[in-house]
Write a protein that holds these residues in place. Structure first.
Motif, PDB file in Angstrom:
ATOM      1  N   TRP A  34      38.559 -30.712-111.462  1.00  9.53           N
ATOM      2  CA  TRP A  34      37.397 -30.547-112.364  1.00  9.53           C
ATOM      3  C   TRP A  34      37.764 -29.954-113.722  1.00  9.53           C
ATOM      4  CZ3 TRP A  34      32.593 -32.448-111.598  1.00  9.53           C
ATOM      5  CH2 TRP A  34      32.290 -32.904-110.319  1.00  9.53           C
ATOM      6  N   PHE A  37      42.543 -31.516-114.755  1.00  8.77           N
ATOM      7  CA  PHE A  37      42.690 -32.979-114.916  1.00  8.77           C
ATOM      8  C   PHE A  37      42.045 -33.502-116.207  1.00  8.77           C
ATOM      9  CE2 PHE A  37      40.564 -37.108-113.908  1.00  8.77           C
ATOM     10  CZ  PHE A  37      41.674 -37.914-114.092  1.00  8.77           C
ATOM     11  N   THR A 162      44.141 -45.119-120.781  1.00  9.02           N
ATOM     12  CA  THR A 162      43.557 -46.368-121.293  1.00  9.02           C
ATOM     13  C   THR A 162      43.640 -46.495-122.805  1.00  9.02           C
ATOM     14  OG1 THR A 162      41.365 -45.405-121.561  1.00  9.02           O
ATOM     15  CG2 THR A 162      41.869 -46.365-119.421  1.00  9.02           C
ATOM     16  N   TRP A 169      33.431 -42.994-121.079  1.00  8.13           N
ATOM     17  CA  TRP A 169      33.170 -42.438-119.738  1.00  8.13           C
ATOM     18  C   TRP A 169      32.094 -41.355-119.806  1.00  8.13           C
ATOM     19  CZ3 TRP A 169      34.576 -43.294-114.736  1.00  8.13           C
ATOM     20  CH2 TRP A 169      34.355 -42.268-113.814  1.00  8.13           C
TER      21      TRP A 169
ATOM     22  N   SER B  22      36.508 -33.784-106.090  1.00  8.95           N
ATOM     23  CA  SER B  22      36.589 -33.731-107.554  1.00  8.95           C
ATOM     24  C   SER B  22      36.537 -35.166-108.096  1.00  8.95           C
ATOM     25  CB  SER B  22      37.899 -33.067-107.983  1.00  8.95           C
ATOM     26  OG  SER B  22      38.944 -34.015-107.940  1.00  8.95           O
ATOM     27  N   PRO B  23      36.303 -35.330-109.384  1.00 11.01           N
ATOM     28  CA  PRO B  23      36.245 -36.700-109.938  1.00 11.01           C
ATOM     29  C   PRO B  23      37.623 -37.329-110.127  1.00 11.01           C
ATOM     30  CG  PRO B  23      35.756 -35.069-111.630  1.00 11.01           C
ATOM     31  CD  PRO B  23      35.980 -34.309-110.373  1.00 11.01           C
ATOM     32  N   LEU B  24      38.687 -36.570-109.839  1.00  8.09           N
ATOM     33  CA  LEU B  24      40.024 -37.050-110.168  1.00  8.09           C
ATOM     34  C   LEU B  24      40.367 -38.439-109.614  1.00  8.09           C
ATOM     35  CD1 LEU B  24      43.170 -34.894-110.481  1.00  8.09           C
ATOM     36  CD2 LEU B  24      43.289 -37.004-109.178  1.00  8.09           C
ATOM     37  N   TRP B  26      38.547 -40.890-108.501  1.00 11.54           N
ATOM     38  CA  TRP B  26      37.648 -41.973-108.932  1.00 11.54           C
ATOM     39  C   TRP B  26      37.862 -42.300-110.416  1.00 11.54           C
ATOM     40  CZ3 TRP B  26      37.086 -42.314-104.124  1.00 11.54           C
ATOM     41  CH2 TRP B  26      36.875 -41.183-103.338  1.00 11.54           C
ATOM     42  N   LYS B  27      38.061 -41.230-111.173  1.00 10.68           N
ATOM     43  CA  LYS B  27      38.283 -41.427-112.602  1.00 10.68           C
ATOM     44  C   LYS B  27      39.648 -42.090-112.837  1.00 10.68           C
ATOM     45  CE  LYS B  27      37.657 -40.594-117.066  1.00 10.68           C
ATOM     46  NZ  LYS B  27      37.694 -41.884-117.714  1.00 10.68           N
ATOM     47  N   LEU B  28      40.628 -41.612-112.048  1.00  9.96           N
ATOM     48  CA  LEU B  28      41.983 -42.162-112.185  1.00  9.96           C
ATOM     49  C   LEU B  28      42.018 -43.644-111.818  1.00  9.96           C
ATOM     50  CD1 LEU B  28      44.385 -40.589-113.153  1.00  9.96           C
ATOM     51  CD2 LEU B  28      45.090 -40.227-110.791  1.00  9.96           C
ATOM     52  N   ASP B  30      39.535 -45.727-112.006  1.00 10.09           N
ATOM     53  CA  ASP B  30      38.839 -46.459-113.072  1.00 10.09           C
ATOM     54  C   ASP B  30      39.764 -46.659-114.273  1.00 10.09           C
ATOM     55  OD1 ASP B  30      35.961 -47.241-114.067  1.00 10.09           O
ATOM     56  OD2 ASP B  30      36.888 -46.128-115.702  1.00 10.09           O
ATOM     57  N   ASP B  31      40.435 -45.570-114.646  1.00 10.87           N
ATOM     58  CA  ASP B  31      41.314 -45.666-115.815  1.00 10.87           C
ATOM     59  C   ASP B  31      42.479 -46.622-115.564  1.00 10.87           C
ATOM     60  OD1 ASP B  31      39.738 -43.999-117.234  1.00 10.87           O
ATOM     61  OD2 ASP B  31      40.986 -42.221-117.014  1.00 10.87           O
TER      62      ASP B  31
END
Lengths: 215, 741
Positions: A34, A37, A162, A169, B22-24, B26-28, B30-31
């Motif tokens: 959170w 990262f 990216t 996002w 954590s969003p890690l 899912w975000k990773l 996506d990226d």
């Protein structure tokens, strides 16, 4: 004490540590996921110089479209080019350092300003401003927010993987949004299209689903 | 309590749970998916305002009307220009891919001087002033030595202001040696001069023809104005117009024709006269034309019926008597028949006898200066500059004989014989050409016997190339004065060969010049003004653009706005066009040769015993044979029946191949009297036994990796064969032998 009893005692002894380690692992990874990262994922870049949207907005007659206009063929011009700005900024106006940078480094040398565009989308996406603004009657704010009222440009946060802006996002790393302009992901487009019952087929190809935007 | 393995497992489980919450991940994910779909190194075209510029592409010989799509100031796509005469919104494949030349790394960026050996250049970049200064010094020296006539010039064509400026420069300087690259246009011009008695340009009213016989003309292979020919062919198909193709090879044109006459190579003139013999024997010709508007018809009639009896013609041409008779009757019965000639794309002029035989066939049925036929049109003369004043040196120089022999007692009919140039230079101890300008042409690649041409160019002390991209000729130059690219310049483009309309197109700069280049016209003006005197007076313009604007006069504005001016023409009336000079069926210049000559096929170079096979060139829309080589896009369209890997593929009949022990795809050594090449064989029934067919347009040494070293240059394997009437190159093939590699 028998051997088996001793083992059982040892086992129950490590149970406390197991819970503690679980919590430590959980907490550490939550902090990583959170907090750390997002900091690692995005690098901060500065625009070539600052720009005051609010100030310019006061001086023009036609709002955003004065500078971000549609060309004669209906295509959208996007960020203004030097040619448009040079009309007023041939010489340095005012006393700001940013104005001096613009005129001396760009206008006088005929160099286009390499603006970092917060809303730049991947090239695989087809997006027509004309369809949304002219036909759909949407205002700029719905997607771009109140940027026209801003007095300075925020830092550009570039996704190291990216290469696109964090604004796509959204600032919230979990992807939650409060306003329509907080995110510009595919789901956000889709959400609005579904909610408003927009025709789900491409105007050009008549194909639906992915092919509406990914030609 | 003790830390053990379980504790660490718990730590891992906790970390895993934390990461999952954590969003890690899912975000990773996506990226990474965005990254893999949009590789950062994939070029993305810049966005910008779209606009279009109408221009003319001069890459192909006929000039294609084009519309260039631009995004801001970048040219991104070429399309055909709407309304362009003949092609009407279409363009040839070479011109469509012309963007690649515009941005090609092989474009010459500034004047170059060769500080190495001839043919092994070491280029040094020099300034324009230094380049012009050095050429001016050489020109001054030649004039002072009384050798002004040793300056020669080769251009791609003699039409338009650019060749006219070169010709004017040579005139004012004092040299008669202005030359153009040879083509079938030269033979058509000579044939019309002999038969009509006028200096004319040939026009074909193809769109109104109702029966077509083509004697080897590659209607669908780049002959004439190539796109107009495709359109005409489609229109004929719709109107059910019969097309007969006499061709020794099953070319694209032959394959799409209604009837293919698989003729023995080099016997086209015999077939034409054989058809004529049937028409006159059966009294099917136009009596009105023969009696009222022509002269010498009876003598000619006797000549053809005597020498070209169906049996003899069938034996020579390989076409059966009844087929010849049927074609002759159909041709005579049509209301607007037309007969065409000039083999393939017409890169070689050909025999004037052959052109006259085919044109006589048109005359016989009255298809001369008539709807649907061949028209002798007045030449387009919009370049009307007053003749330059000549000083004494210029007068003396112009009185000298031409180096190529054109216009001499031996070759009185020709204006230039560029194909002879190499032999003349190589035979002389000291090169008769001391200085050479080359513009809009690549003679070292395109002239026959190109190895000899290269040797000749090496003998010329000073060669100046006006190329915009490196080519074989520029490689032999001492100084290269780079010209603006084809999309960076103004240039007038007159009507393509065979147009029966008056057309002037204007090539316009689509984008500003990318490099430090200039107009060839500007270079000539600068040189003339540096030389001073009558030369400076003859080149009084401030620059080429002013020269062009003044030359085009009141047409300039229309051309700038519309891109071209086209005026329909009507065929000259017989009473008018043949009032003072009747049509001549058998001109004096060749009557003797025709009467005494046998009806056998014209000879080609090589001993039949030593070289038992005959090698023919194959022209294709996919292979550029003019001053420009194939673009990277175009070379990719060349089929593996023409090019496999780096080797040229030759077509051979299975029967011949079996006799030589060759099978499909095998490598073989092809030898002609002029050279040798490693080739791959393709077994096909497209050619008769004893014939080999090889594509023309391959084997470039440059300018880039896409084209260099691919295949063999056909011109290295063939030499010129002089036409006895005109002196033009009449080689349609060469004897050859083939052996296993």
């Amino acid at each position: 004490m028998s051997e088996s009893e001793e083992k059982a005692k040892k086992g129950s002894g490590s149970g406390g540590f197991a819970i503690l380690f679980f919590i430590v692992g959980l907490a550490a990874s939550l902090i990583v996921g959170w907090v750390i990262f997002p900091k690692l994922l995005y690098s901060q870049k500065k625009q070539p110089f600052d720009f005051n949207h609010a100030l310019h907005n006061e001086l023009v007659d036609n709002g955003c479209e004065s500078c971000h206009f549609f060309r004669e063929d209906g295509s959208y011009a996007g960020v203004p080019t030097l040619e448009q700005c040079a009309g007023c900024h041939e010489d340095v106006q005012g006393e700001t350092e940013d104005e001096a940078i613009f005129v001396n480094e760009y206008v006088k040398n005929g160099r286009e300003v390499p603006w970092l565009v917060y809303s730049r989308q991947p090239d695989c996406v087809f997006f027509s401003h004309a369809a949304h603004v002219k036909s759909g009657g949407m205002d700029c704010k719905t997607c771009h927010g109140p940027i026209g009222e801003s007095e300075s440009l925020k830092p550009y946060e570039e996704n190291r993987i990216t290469g696109y802006s964090r604004d796509i996002w959204g600032k919230n790393i979990a992807g939650f949004k409060k306003n329509t302009w907080d995110r510009m992901k595919m789901d956000d487009c889709s959400e609005c299209h579904v909610k408003l019952g927009v025709k789900q087929n491409s105007v050009q190809t008549e194909k639906g689903a992915c092919f509406v935007c990914h030609k | 309590m003790k830390i053990d393995r379980r504790s660490f497992l718990s730590l891992g489980v906790g970390a895993g749970a934390g990461i999952a919450l954590s969003p890690l991940p899912w975000k990773l994910t996506d990226d990474l998916s965005i990254w893999t779909q949009m590789w950062p190194w994939t070029p993305v075209p810049k966005d910008g305002e779209t606009n279009y510029v109408n221009s003319v592409s001069t890459l192909c010989r006929c000039g294609c009307g084009i519309k260039v799509r631009k995004v801001d100031d970048r040219a991104v796509k070429i399309e055909g220009q709407e309304g362009w005469p003949g092609s009407e919104g279409n363009a040839c494949a070479l011109c469509l891919s012309g963007i690649q030349l515009l941005y090609s790394p092989s474009a010459i960026q500034m004047p170059l001087k060769n500080v190495g050996k001839k043919g092994e250049p070491v280029w040094q970049q020099i300034s324009w002033d230094a380049a012009i200064g050095e050429i001016k010094e050489k020109l001054s020296k030649l004039r002072e030595e009384g050798k002004s006539h040793t300056l020669a010039c080769i251009t791609g064509s003699d039409k338009g202001t650019v060749p006219a400026l070169f010709r004017r420069f040579l005139n004012a300087y004092g040299s008669p040696n202005f030359m153009t690259m040879p083509s079938y246009e030269d033979a058509y011009e000579t044939a019309l001069k002999l038969m009509h008695g006028t200096e004319s340009a040939v026009g074909f009213d193809l769109e109104n023809s109702d029966y077509v016989i083509s004697f080897g003309a590659g209607i669908l292979d780049g002959w004439g104005a190539s796109v107009r020919m495709f359109k005409a062919r489609s229109a004929w198909k719709d109107k059910k117009v019969k097309v007969v193709q006499a061709d020794p090879r099953l070319s694209n044109t032959a394959a799409k024709a209604d009837q293919w006459l698989a003729i023995n190579p080099g016997t086209e003139s015999v077939l034409a006269l054989g058809i004529a013999a049937v028409i006159v024997s059966e009294n099917l010709h136009s009596k009105e034309f023969a009696e009222k508007y022509a002269q010498g018809f009876d003598i000619w009639k006797n000549f053809v019926t005597e020498k070209y009896a169906p049996g003899t013609v069938a034996q020579i041409t390989g076409i059966k008597e009844d087929v010849i008779a049927a074609v002759a009757k159909e041709f005579a019965a049509a209301s607007a028949p037309i007969a065409l000639c000039g083999r393939g794309q017409g890169n070689t002029p050909g025999s004037v006898h052959e052109f006259m035989a085919v044109h006589a066939l048109n005359a016989l049925v009255g298809s001369v200066n008539r709807k649907g036929g061949v028209w002798a049109m007045p030449k387009q003369e919009y370049v009307n500059w007053p003749e330059p004043a000549l000083d004494e040196t210029a007068q003396k120089g112009l009185a000298e004989a031409r180096i190529d022999g054109a216009g001499s007692e031996k070759y009185p009919l020709s204006r230039c014989l560029t194909a002879r140039l190499a032999a003349v230079i190589n035979e002389a101890a000291d090169s008769p050409v001391q200085m050479l300008f080359v513009s809009g042409a690549n003679p070292v690649y395109s002239l026959p016997d190109s190895k000899a041409v290269k040797t000749a160019f090496a003998k010329i002390p000073f060669v100046v190339s006006f190329a915009s991209h490196m080519d074989e000729t520029a490689e032999m130059a001492d100084i290269v004065l780079p010209s603006h690219g084809h999309l960076e310049r103004y240039e007038d483009v007159p009507a393509a060969l065979g147009m029966n309309k008056t057309v002037i197109g204007l090539a316009k700069p689509v984008i500003k010049a990318q490099h430090n280049t200039r107009y060839p016209g500007d270079c000539l003006i600068a040189l003339a003004q540096a030389l001073g005197g009558t030369l400076a007076e003859a080149f009084h313009w401030s620059g080429y653009e002013e020269c062009l604007e003044k030359t085009l006069g009141d047409k300039w504005e229309t051309l700038k706005e519309k891109g071209f001016i086209a005026e329909d023409c009507s065929p000259p009336d017989w009473n008018q066009s043949f009032a003072s000079q009747k049509f001549v069926f058998m001109p004096e210049a060749c009557a003797q040769a025709a009467k005494s000559g046998s009806a056998a096929a014209p000879q080609i170079e090589g001993d039949a015993n030593r070289y038992p096979l005959i090698l023919l060139p194959v022209d294709s829309m996919r292979l550029a044979c003019g001053p420009v080589a194939d673009t990277p896009f175009l070379i990719k369209t060349v089929s593996d029946k023409m090019l496999r890997g780096k080797e040229t593929v030759i077509e051979i009949n299975p029967e011949t191949a079996a006799g030589l022990g060759l099978c499909e795809g095998k490598t073989a050594i092809l030898t002609t009297p002029k050279g040798e090449a490693k080739v791959k064989v393709c077994l096909t029934q497209s050619v008769a036994p004893g014939i080999l067919a090889m594509p023309r347009g391959l084997g470039h040494s440059g300018p880039d990796e896409y084209i260099a070293g691919k295949g063999t240059n056909f011109n290295e394997l063939i030499g010129p064969v002089e036409d006895p009437v005109s002196g033009l190159d009449a080689a349609w093939g060469i004897r050859a032998k083939l052996a296993k590699a």
